[in-house]
Design an enzyme around this catalytic site. Structure first.
Site, short mmCIF file in Angstrom:
data_model
loop_
_atom_site.label_atom_id
_atom_site.label_comp_id
_atom_site.label_asym_id
_atom_site.label_seq_id
_atom_site.Cartn_x
_atom_site.Cartn_y
_atom_site.Cartn_z
N TYR A 5 0.81 -1.21 0.00
CA TYR A 5 0.00 0.00 0.00
C TYR A 5 0.85 1.27 0.00
O TYR A 5 0.32 2.37 -0.17
CB TYR A 5 -0.94 0.01 1.22
CG TYR A 5 -2.18 -0.83 1.03
CD1 TYR A 5 -2.09 -2.21 0.94
CD2 TYR A 5 -3.44 -0.24 0.93
CE1 TYR A 5 -3.23 -2.98 0.78
CE2 TYR A 5 -4.57 -0.99 0.77
CZ TYR A 5 -4.47 -2.37 0.69
OH TYR A 5 -5.59 -3.12 0.52
N LYS A 28 4.07 -15.23 4.30
CA LYS A 28 4.34 -16.07 3.13
C LYS A 28 5.87 -16.23 3.08
O LYS A 28 6.53 -15.78 2.13
CB LYS A 28 3.78 -15.40 1.87
CG LYS A 28 3.80 -16.26 0.61
CD LYS A 28 2.77 -17.37 0.60
CE LYS A 28 2.97 -18.26 -0.61
NZ LYS A 28 2.12 -19.47 -0.61
N ASP A 33 -2.06 -18.34 2.38
CA ASP A 33 -2.97 -19.21 1.61
C ASP A 33 -3.59 -20.27 2.51
O ASP A 33 -4.80 -20.53 2.47
CB ASP A 33 -2.25 -19.82 0.39
CG ASP A 33 -0.92 -20.46 0.71
OD1 ASP A 33 -0.39 -20.24 1.81
OD2 ASP A 33 -0.40 -21.19 -0.15
N ASP A 41 -5.83 -7.04 4.33
CA ASP A 41 -6.98 -6.59 3.55
C ASP A 41 -7.78 -7.79 3.05
O ASP A 41 -8.99 -7.87 3.19
CB ASP A 41 -6.50 -5.75 2.36
CG ASP A 41 -7.65 -5.31 1.47
OD1 ASP A 41 -8.66 -4.84 2.02
OD2 ASP A 41 -7.53 -5.45 0.24
N ASP A 94 -11.72 -9.63 4.55
CA ASP A 94 -12.98 -9.78 3.80
C ASP A 94 -13.52 -11.20 3.99
O ASP A 94 -14.72 -11.41 4.16
CB ASP A 94 -12.78 -9.51 2.30
CG ASP A 94 -13.07 -8.04 1.94
OD1 ASP A 94 -12.95 -7.18 2.84
OD2 ASP A 94 -13.42 -7.76 0.78
C1 IPM Z 1 -10.44 -1.75 3.22
C2 IPM Z 1 -10.65 -1.33 1.80
C3 IPM Z 1 -9.54 -0.38 1.39
C4 IPM Z 1 -8.23 -1.12 1.56
C5 IPM Z 1 -9.68 0.21 0.00
C6 IPM Z 1 -11.01 0.89 -0.21
C7 IPM Z 1 -8.55 1.15 -0.33
O1 IPM Z 1 -10.68 -2.44 0.96
O2 IPM Z 1 -10.53 -0.87 4.11
O3 IPM Z 1 -10.22 -2.93 3.48
O4 IPM Z 1 -7.80 -1.81 0.65
O5 IPM Z 1 -7.64 -1.00 2.64
MN MN Z 2 -10.58 -4.31 2.03
#
Ligand code: IPM
Ligand code: MN
Length: 357
Positions: free
Chosen positions: A137, A189, A222, A246, A250
């Site tokens: 990032y 990793k 992974d 990140d 999710d």
């Molecule tokens: C998150 C989002 C952000 C990230 C994006 C929107 C830049 O996916 O907060 O997880 O990748 O950190």
């Molecule tokens: Mn995200």
């Protein structure tokens, strides 16, 4: 009365709708717990950018530094090219305010439908500590001969000893304070990213010596995604870099019932921290009163905890659990059996009625 100054950035898409419900609950809880949240709204986001060409105006960052916390809805607009708002607002705030931790709890609440067979609330309760200012990032790299057959694109992962160490230290401290299984797992990793994760691994085991009361473990990223689905009960606290964090959060959000409930905190332990639902701006649900505000409400709870208002934070969580346990048919947008504002009303009602000790 203890008063906190909170900057509010409702942002884009469904951000304003869910932040409205979050504020409703925060107001209910504040008056119960004898504290005051003094909110100041900022209109940063896609609409402002389309109007003015400006992501964050001059001086905004310094102004935000003066608050006790920041409460953010969502950043991302369908009419703005991907990257402009994300980098210009969200990532810039995280970086410039040096919010070097992204704290993301993954907790399955009672009554919430889990997509994993036979997994119960006691099986899914862990926290991901994501490094939030470095890695892929950081924006290092570049492009050569763009648009030609000889194009070269380089995107480098930046890992500094200082950045890695402060993140890992935070994770150990957090794991000790959380005092659950007292187990910290490094997610990396090391078999392929032999520079970056070699650094992470050495720092991890170095710092571990100072925390003999915390058990340590390691998993490749992974494999981690596999364990999240198969054995989420193995995890207590996980520490990882920005990109892996990140991605796995999710997945974490899905196993706790979906984006409708997933909250996170961008933490600067020595500065101003920012709390947000992790789901994004959900343009297709905007203005329809269908999106789930619980993630924003839970982010508000995290904010109270970070402000040191433990009782108030617990009250938010208890109220959310009443609503997931007794009311909502689903956490998914449009399927809750209630509208966005009704869910906010329900949580606020429980926050007003539940006993506080
Ligand atoms: C998150 C989002 C952000 C990230 C994006 C929107 C830049 O996916 O907060 O997880 O990748 O950190
Ligand atoms: Mn995200």
């Amino acid at each position: 009365m203890k008063t906190y100054r909170v900057a509010v950035i409702p942002g884009d898409g469904t951000g304003p709708e869910v932040i409205r419900e979050g504020r409703k609950v925060l107001d209910a809880v504040s008056s119960r717990c004898g504290l005051k949240l003094d909110f100041h709204e900022y209109d940063f986001g896609g609409s402002r950018y389309l109007r003015t060409g400006e992501t964050l105006p001059d001086g905004a960052i310094d102004e935000l530094r003066g608050y006790d916390a920041i409460y953010l809805g969502a950043i991302g607009h369908p009419d703005v090219k991907p990257g402009i708002l994300e980098k210009g607002i969200l990532l810039r705030l995280r970086f410039e305010l040096d919010q070097y931790i992204n704290l993301r709890p993954v907790k399955l609440y009672p009554g919430v439908d889990c997509p994993l067979k036979n997994k119960k609330p006691e099986d899914i309760d862990f926290v991901v500590v994501r490094e939030n200012t470095e890695g892929l990032y950081a924006g290092a790299g570049g492009v050569l001969r763009k648009g030609t057959p000889d194009e070269v694109a380089i995107q480098e992962s930046i890992n500094t000893r200082k950045g890695v160490e402060r993140c890992i230290r935070f994770a150990f401290e957090y794991c000790r304070k959380r005092n659950k299984a007292r187990k910290l797992t490094l997610c990396g990793k090391t078999n392929v990213l032999t520079y970056a994760f070699d650094l992470w691994e050495r720092v991890f085991y170095d710092v571990a010596k100072e925390y003999p009361d915390v058990a340590v473990d390691y998993a490749h990223v992974d494999a981690m995604t596999m364990w999240f689905v198969k054995n989420p009960e193995w995890f207590d606290v996980i520490v990882t870099d920005n990109m892996f964090g990140d991605i796995i959060t999710d997945l974490g959000a899905m196993i706790q019932g979906g984006m409708g409930i997933a909250a996170g905190g961008n933490i600067n332990p020595d500065g101003v921290s920012m709390f947000e639902p992790i789901g994004g701006s959900a343009p297709k649900y905007t203005g329809k009163n269908v999106v789930n505000p619980l993630a924003a409400i839970c982010a508000g709870g995290m904010m109270l905890e970070y402000l040191g208002e433990q009782k108030a934070a617990e009250l938010v969580e208890s109220a959310v659990i009443e609503v997931t346990g007794k009311h909502l048919k689903s956490l998914a947008a449009g399927k809750m059996g209630y509208g966005t504002s009704e869910v906010g009303d329900l949580v606020a009602r429980y926050a007003t009625e539940l006993p506080v000790d």
